[in-house]
Design a protein around this motif. Structure first.
Motif, PDB file in Angstrom:
ATOM      1  N   PRO A  50      26.308 -56.243  15.964  1.00 56.19           N
ATOM      2  CA  PRO A  50      27.330 -56.377  17.025  1.00 56.19           C
ATOM      3  C   PRO A  50      26.744 -56.840  18.351  1.00 56.19           C
ATOM      4  O   PRO A  50      27.429 -57.486  19.144  1.00 56.19           O
ATOM      5  CB  PRO A  50      27.925 -54.971  17.130  1.00 56.19           C
ATOM      6  N   ARG A  99      35.580 -63.989   9.014  1.00 59.82           N
ATOM      7  CA  ARG A  99      35.641 -62.701   9.706  1.00 59.82           C
ATOM      8  C   ARG A  99      34.725 -62.696  10.925  1.00 59.82           C
ATOM      9  O   ARG A  99      35.100 -62.202  11.997  1.00 59.82           O
ATOM     10  CB  ARG A  99      35.248 -61.561   8.760  1.00 59.82           C
ATOM     11  N   LYS A 159      36.123 -64.822  13.714  1.00 56.82           N
ATOM     12  CA  LYS A 159      37.222 -64.114  14.372  1.00 56.82           C
ATOM     13  C   LYS A 159      36.683 -63.111  15.372  1.00 56.82           C
ATOM     14  O   LYS A 159      37.195 -62.984  16.501  1.00 56.82           O
ATOM     15  CB  LYS A 159      38.085 -63.411  13.332  1.00 56.82           C
ATOM     16  N   ARG A 160      35.634 -62.395  15.007  1.00 53.62           N
ATOM     17  CA  ARG A 160      35.035 -61.431  15.928  1.00 53.62           C
ATOM     18  C   ARG A 160      34.425 -62.135  17.135  1.00 53.62           C
ATOM     19  O   ARG A 160      34.514 -61.662  18.263  1.00 53.62           O
ATOM     20  CB  ARG A 160      33.961 -60.606  15.211  1.00 53.62           C
ATOM     21  N   ASN A 194      37.117 -62.998  19.512  1.00 56.19           N
ATOM     22  CA  ASN A 194      37.941 -61.877  19.980  1.00 56.19           C
ATOM     23  C   ASN A 194      37.080 -60.800  20.627  1.00 56.19           C
ATOM     24  O   ASN A 194      37.217 -59.624  20.328  1.00 56.19           O
ATOM     25  CB  ASN A 194      38.738 -61.272  18.822  1.00 56.19           C
ATOM     26  N   THR A 195      36.153 -61.231  21.469  1.00 58.75           N
ATOM     27  CA  THR A 195      35.296 -60.291  22.179  1.00 58.75           C
ATOM     28  C   THR A 195      35.534 -60.472  23.674  1.00 58.75           C
ATOM     29  O   THR A 195      34.731 -61.080  24.382  1.00 58.75           O
ATOM     30  CB  THR A 195      33.801 -60.539  21.840  1.00 58.75           C
TER      31      THR A 195
END
Length: 373
Positions: free
Chosen positions: A90, A199, A202-203, A206-207
């Motif tokens: 992350p 996926r 997308k992350r 979308n941060t």
């Protein structure tokens, strides 16, 4: 549709599994008790995690890989520090998001997905099934008397096979029965690569972080510089209309030669194709440019163009060679003053297109068929 209650042994994700596949939903549950905040990343206790996150992104940019740090245990290899691998994922997502560079985002997502693919090919069918279920797939193991290993509902198949252009991925060429597609392990893993990539992308998109700590912003700038050196351009956004007046002299010479059916050396064809697809020209339009060549083969030309565009093979989108390479291959022609200040044809186009007001004749929009004169 086939009954999906086929009995299998339950499979749980281990810490090592999460370290190898940090995109799983289980990762969030693992990290939740740590309650990490972005400000924590710059503390001395997090330096190793931040360094590992930078290694992940740097490796993706340079080598298109994100290999875990492994060590030997007897006759097998294991991940040295699973916790560092899990937490660094992350953090790497945050670093890539901080660059706000779409090409770095795509490259990182694909590198992580390809790494997952290489790991999954050696995993058990049960673990692959568990990971597929993590994405919400309607999937089960095939019956024991089947020549296949998995049974996947057709909508999940189509969602992930739509960008794969080999004939084998056409639904009509698959074994289909009552809405189910029968697949072997390798094919399921390849489809999972598309799911993993989506996926992660997308992350990355979308941060929403309004402001990064100065240390993080500095690292993001380093990544952008690295990307400019290895991918070939500092920025990825080009005008939606392709502007021929902004082409660098070498590309103009190649384009003019191709339009007049003159012979192009291999490096010239590659450079022209890679340049055009990177500035937004569709593979179909680029293919048309070579139609009247004496050695034109539609199937082969289309395949080569789509391969360079990243729509076939490994999914890697090739960039145009930098100026020094074009000079070595005698493709560099008619250098002007701007050429002396840049190192890459795409950088030239980026700068020139910002200061050029294209005439109507200088536009090569997506509707252009690029037919020969």
């Amino acid at each position: 549709m086939m009954d999906r209650t086929l009995s299998i042994e339950p499979v749980s994700f281990t810490k090592s599994d999460i370290a190898k596949y940090p995109f799983l939903k289980e990762t969030a549950r693992y990290l939740s008790p740590l309650d990490l905040q972005i400000e924590d990343l710059t503390s001395p206790s997090m330096h190793q995690i931040l360094d590992r996150a930078m290694e992940r992104v740097t490796s993706a940019i340079i080598d298109f890989t994100v290999r875990p740090l492994i060590g030997a245990q007897g006759n097998r290899y294991i991940i040295k520090n699973p916790e560092k691998e899990i937490i660094s994922f992350p953090v790497a997502i945050m670093l890539v998001s901080a660059t706000d560079n779409s090409l770095i985002k795509k490259r990182y997502a694909l590198a992580e997905a390809k790494q997952a693919t290489s790991e999954l090919n050696s995993e058990s069918k049960e673990l692959i099934l568990k990971i597929a279920l993590d994405f919400g797939w309607k999937i089960t193991l095939a019956p024991f008397d089947s020549a296949f290993e998995f049974v996947l509902y057709f909508s999940d198949f189509l969602q992930n096979a739509s960008h794969l252009h080999d004939a084998k991925w056409k639904l009509i060429n698959s074994k289909l029965s009552k809405g189910d597609v029968y697949l072997n392990k390798h094919d399921v893993v390849r489809l999972l690569q598309e799911e993993v990539k989506r996926r992660i992308e997308k992350r990355l998109n979308n941060t929403p972080i309004d402001r990064y700590p100065p240390e993080i912003s500095e690292l993001a700038e380093k990544l952008k510089i690295l990307a400019a050196e290895h991918i070939g351009q500092a920025e990825t956004e080009f005008p939606k209309v392709v502007v021929q007046e902004a082409f660098p002299p070498c590309i103009n010479a190649l384009y003019d030669a191709a339009s007049k059916n003159h012979h192009l050396p291999h490096m010239g064809r590659f450079a022209l194709t890679a340049f055009l697809v990177n500035i937004g020209m569709s593979p179909e339009s680029v293919t048309e440019l070579f139609r009247s060549f004496s050695d034109y083969n539609e199937r082969l030309t289309r395949y080569q163009v789509e391969h360079i565009a990243g729509e076939r093979g490994s999914g890697t989108k090739y960039t145009c060679p930098q100026c020094s390479i074009l000079q070595t291959h005698n493709v560099c022609k008619n250098r002007d003053d701007l050429c002396k200040r840049i190192y890459h044809p795409l950088k030239y186009y980026k700068i020139k297109s910002e200061i050029t007001t294209p005439s109507q004749s200088g536009k090569l929009g997506e509707s252009s068929q690029l037919k020969s004169n």
